[in-house]
Design a protein around this motif. Structure first.
Motif, mmCIF file in Angstrom:
data_model
loop_
_atom_site.group_PDB
_atom_site.id
_atom_site.type_symbol
_atom_site.label_atom_id
_atom_site.label_comp_id
_atom_site.label_asym_id
_atom_site.label_seq_id
_atom_site.Cartn_x
_atom_site.Cartn_y
_atom_site.Cartn_z
ATOM 1 N N SER A 94 -10.194 60.421 126.501
ATOM 2 C CA SER A 94 -9.186 59.867 125.603
ATOM 3 C C SER A 94 -8.912 60.822 124.457
ATOM 4 O O SER A 94 -9.845 61.282 123.787
ATOM 5 C CB SER A 94 -9.684 58.527 125.040
ATOM 6 N N THR A 95 -7.653 61.116 124.193
ATOM 7 C CA THR A 95 -7.314 61.990 123.074
ATOM 8 C C THR A 95 -7.723 61.361 121.751
ATOM 9 O O THR A 95 -8.295 62.032 120.880
ATOM 10 C CB THR A 95 -5.810 62.301 123.069
ATOM 11 N N ARG A 96 -7.496 60.079 121.584
ATOM 12 C CA ARG A 96 -7.850 59.414 120.327
ATOM 13 C C ARG A 96 -9.354 59.483 120.079
ATOM 14 O O ARG A 96 -9.806 59.779 118.968
ATOM 15 C CB ARG A 96 -7.383 57.955 120.363
ATOM 16 N N HIS A 97 -10.134 59.217 121.126
ATOM 17 C CA HIS A 97 -11.591 59.269 120.993
ATOM 18 C C HIS A 97 -12.057 60.694 120.719
ATOM 19 O O HIS A 97 -12.956 60.929 119.897
ATOM 20 C CB HIS A 97 -12.241 58.720 122.265
ATOM 21 N N THR A 98 -11.449 61.669 121.377
ATOM 22 C CA THR A 98 -11.813 63.065 121.159
ATOM 23 C C THR A 98 -11.563 63.469 119.706
ATOM 24 O O THR A 98 -12.394 64.154 119.088
ATOM 25 C CB THR A 98 -11.034 63.985 122.110
ATOM 26 N N VAL A 99 -10.441 63.065 119.148
ATOM 27 C CA VAL A 99 -10.134 63.382 117.755
ATOM 28 C C VAL A 99 -11.174 62.765 116.825
ATOM 29 O O VAL A 99 -11.649 63.411 115.870
ATOM 30 C CB VAL A 99 -8.714 62.910 117.389
ATOM 31 N N SER A 121 -8.336 60.811 134.692
ATOM 32 C CA SER A 121 -6.921 60.436 134.772
ATOM 33 C C SER A 121 -6.045 61.558 135.330
ATOM 34 O O SER A 121 -4.887 61.324 135.673
ATOM 35 C CB SER A 121 -6.401 60.027 133.389
ATOM 36 N N ARG A 122 -6.589 62.786 135.393
ATOM 37 C CA ARG A 122 -5.887 63.939 135.954
ATOM 38 C C ARG A 122 -4.487 64.118 135.353
ATOM 39 O O ARG A 122 -3.473 64.072 136.055
ATOM 40 C CB ARG A 122 -5.794 63.814 137.476
ATOM 41 N N PRO A 123 -4.396 64.363 134.045
ATOM 42 C CA PRO A 123 -3.089 64.539 133.407
ATOM 43 C C PRO A 123 -2.416 65.818 133.868
ATOM 44 O O PRO A 123 -3.077 66.810 134.188
ATOM 45 C CB PRO A 123 -3.445 64.623 131.921
ATOM 46 N N PRO A 124 -1.077 65.827 133.916
ATOM 47 C CA PRO A 124 -0.352 67.069 134.249
ATOM 48 C C PRO A 124 -0.505 68.086 133.120
ATOM 49 O O PRO A 124 -0.976 67.761 132.020
ATOM 50 C CB PRO A 124 1.089 66.598 134.412
ATOM 51 N N GLN A 125 -0.069 69.312 133.385
ATOM 52 C CA GLN A 125 -0.315 70.398 132.444
ATOM 53 C C GLN A 125 0.316 70.150 131.072
ATOM 54 O O GLN A 125 -0.269 70.510 130.038
ATOM 55 C CB GLN A 125 0.176 71.717 133.030
ATOM 56 N N ALA A 126 1.488 69.542 131.027
ATOM 57 C CA ALA A 126 2.109 69.268 129.723
ATOM 58 C C ALA A 126 1.244 68.327 128.892
ATOM 59 O O ALA A 126 1.111 68.486 127.670
ATOM 60 C CB ALA A 126 3.505 68.670 129.918
ATOM 61 N N ALA A 127 0.614 67.351 129.544
ATOM 62 C CA ALA A 127 -0.254 66.417 128.843
ATOM 63 C C ALA A 127 -1.566 67.083 128.435
ATOM 64 O O ALA A 127 -2.119 66.802 127.360
ATOM 65 C CB ALA A 127 -0.520 65.194 129.719
ATOM 66 N N VAL A 128 -2.089 67.966 129.292
ATOM 67 C CA VAL A 128 -3.297 68.727 128.946
ATOM 68 C C VAL A 128 -3.033 69.556 127.690
ATOM 69 O O VAL A 128 -3.843 69.573 126.746
ATOM 70 C CB VAL A 128 -3.716 69.639 130.117
ATOM 71 N N ALA A 130 -0.749 69.060 125.355
ATOM 72 C CA ALA A 130 -0.566 68.181 124.198
ATOM 73 C C ALA A 130 -1.911 67.655 123.687
ATOM 74 O O ALA A 130 -2.115 67.508 122.472
ATOM 75 C CB ALA A 130 0.354 67.018 124.565
ATOM 76 N N HIS A 131 -2.827 67.376 124.614
ATOM 77 C CA HIS A 131 -4.160 66.901 124.231
ATOM 78 C C HIS A 131 -4.869 67.925 123.356
ATOM 79 O O HIS A 131 -5.352 67.600 122.257
ATOM 80 C CB HIS A 131 -4.979 66.614 125.495
ATOM 81 N N PHE A 132 -4.926 69.166 123.812
ATOM 82 C CA PHE A 132 -5.633 70.197 123.055
ATOM 83 C C PHE A 132 -4.947 70.479 121.719
ATOM 84 O O PHE A 132 -5.614 70.668 120.693
ATOM 85 C CB PHE A 132 -5.743 71.479 123.872
ATOM 86 N N LEU A 133 -3.634 70.513 121.717
ATOM 87 C CA LEU A 133 -2.910 70.750 120.468
ATOM 88 C C LEU A 133 -3.149 69.616 119.472
ATOM 89 O O LEU A 133 -3.303 69.845 118.269
ATOM 90 C CB LEU A 133 -1.421 70.908 120.738
ATOM 91 N N GLY A 134 -3.217 68.380 119.974
ATOM 92 C CA GLY A 134 -3.467 67.247 119.102
ATOM 93 C C GLY A 134 -4.830 67.325 118.435
ATOM 94 O O GLY A 134 -4.978 67.020 117.243
ATOM 95 N N VAL A 135 -5.840 67.746 119.193
ATOM 96 C CA VAL A 135 -7.180 67.893 118.614
ATOM 97 C C VAL A 135 -7.194 69.047 117.612
ATOM 98 O O VAL A 135 -7.735 68.927 116.507
ATOM 99 C CB VAL A 135 -8.231 68.119 119.718
#
Length: 305
Positions: A94-99, A121-128, A130-135
């Motif tokens: 989870s991105t929220r939990h990771t943050v 959940s195997r997110p596509p590359q755009a979501a991957v 966005a996850h790292f950028l969000g953190v």
């Protein structure tokens, strides 16, 4: 007159060269052994580790609580001071939990954060991406991205990595993708510091511009693994290859013989009298026969140095 050939200039190593993916010691009753963690951390730094990675796969992060993770970071930071970098694993699905984990680790004194690709959940590359950028946007310390598709089910594709390298706080990669071509492409095209997360690739990745390693085997053989990098940096590639070969039988027995590295590492640490303790379920401890084989391989490695 002997002429020394100039050594190549290596890129920055934001967390050092020789990093240990440290276990999380437990007491006999299964609680986190903070005193044991401090003792082991201090030992590893004395033996040559210039960085410790906590709360990763080897640290049994799937079975430790958020509070235990944060407390462990604080305790190890206190034990090693400024003698080594402390990188905290904060990845989750989870991105929220990771943050939330990332902010807690930063507050506890971590120098950097190990952030794995969201799993299951195997997110596509755009979501991957966005996850790292969000953190990265949520904290003030640098990130080491953890590319391990064999566990997460999702690769950080080289093209995605090239884009992520543009963020000022995304500075490193723990590479378990088993794609030397792709990794070399990113090393050549970015300033990312690539750390091998697979013992058999420590030397090959270093030779093409990697920054060092994040090693489970370094829990029991920190000095020997570091000596491989030292020899290479000194220009003695033959000695680096020889020392690398000396470590491989133990690394294979610990990491590729049917038991998780956490299990084999804790078994060997216990046999060597260093803090470890039991593993948490669903993992189960190694049997006496495996422990004997690990000790024999360790002694053979020491004899061959």
């Amino acid at each position: 007159m002997t002429t020394q050939r100039p050594q190549p200039t290596r890129r920055p190593r934001p967390f050092g060269r020789a990093l240990c993916a440290m276990i999380t010691p437990f007491t006999a009753t299964g609680d986190v052994d903070l005193a044991g963690a401090q003792k082991l951390a201090a030992h590893l730094v004395t033996e040559g580790c210039d960085g410790l990675v906590l709360n990763g796969t080897t640290g049994e992060s799937p079975t430790t609580t958020d509070a235990e993770k944060t407390t462990l970071v604080r305790a190890v930071r206190e034990a090693v001071g400024d003698r080594a970098s402390v990188v905290a694993g904060v990845g989750s699905a989870s991105t929220r939990h990771t943050v939330a984990l990332a902010r807690a680790a930063e507050a506890a004194g971590a120098d950097g954060l190990l952030v794995v690709t969201p799993y299951y959940s195997r997110p596509p590359q755009a979501a991957v991406e966005a996850h790292f950028l969000g953190v990265a946007d949520a904290v003030g310390v640098p990130l080491m991205l953890y590319d391990i598709p064999g566990r997460t089910g999702t690769r950080i594709e080289p093209e995605t990595m090239l884009r992520l390298a543009g963020h000022p706080r995304i500075v490193a990669v723990k590479d378990c993708a088993y794609d030397l071509l792709g990794s070399t492409k990113v090393i050549a095209g970015t300033s990312l510091a690539y750390y091998s997360g697979c013992e058999e690739l420590n030397l090959p990745l270093y030779a093409v511009g990697g920054a060092g390693f994040v090693s489970t085997v370094a829990n029991v053989a920190p000095r020997t693994l570091r000596a491989v990098l030292d020899a290479f940096d000194a220009g003695s590639t033959a000695e680096a290859a020889r020392l690398n070969g000396v470590t491989l039988p133990l690394a294979e027995l610990m990491m590729a013989s049917g038991l998780p590295g956490t299990v084999t590492t804790k078994a060997l640490l216990d046999a060597l009298g260093l803090p470890a303790g039991p593993v948490r379920e669903p993992l189960q401890s190694a049997g006496p026969e495996r422990v004997g084989a690990l000790v024999a391989a360790y002694e053979a490695m020491r004899a061959g140095q």
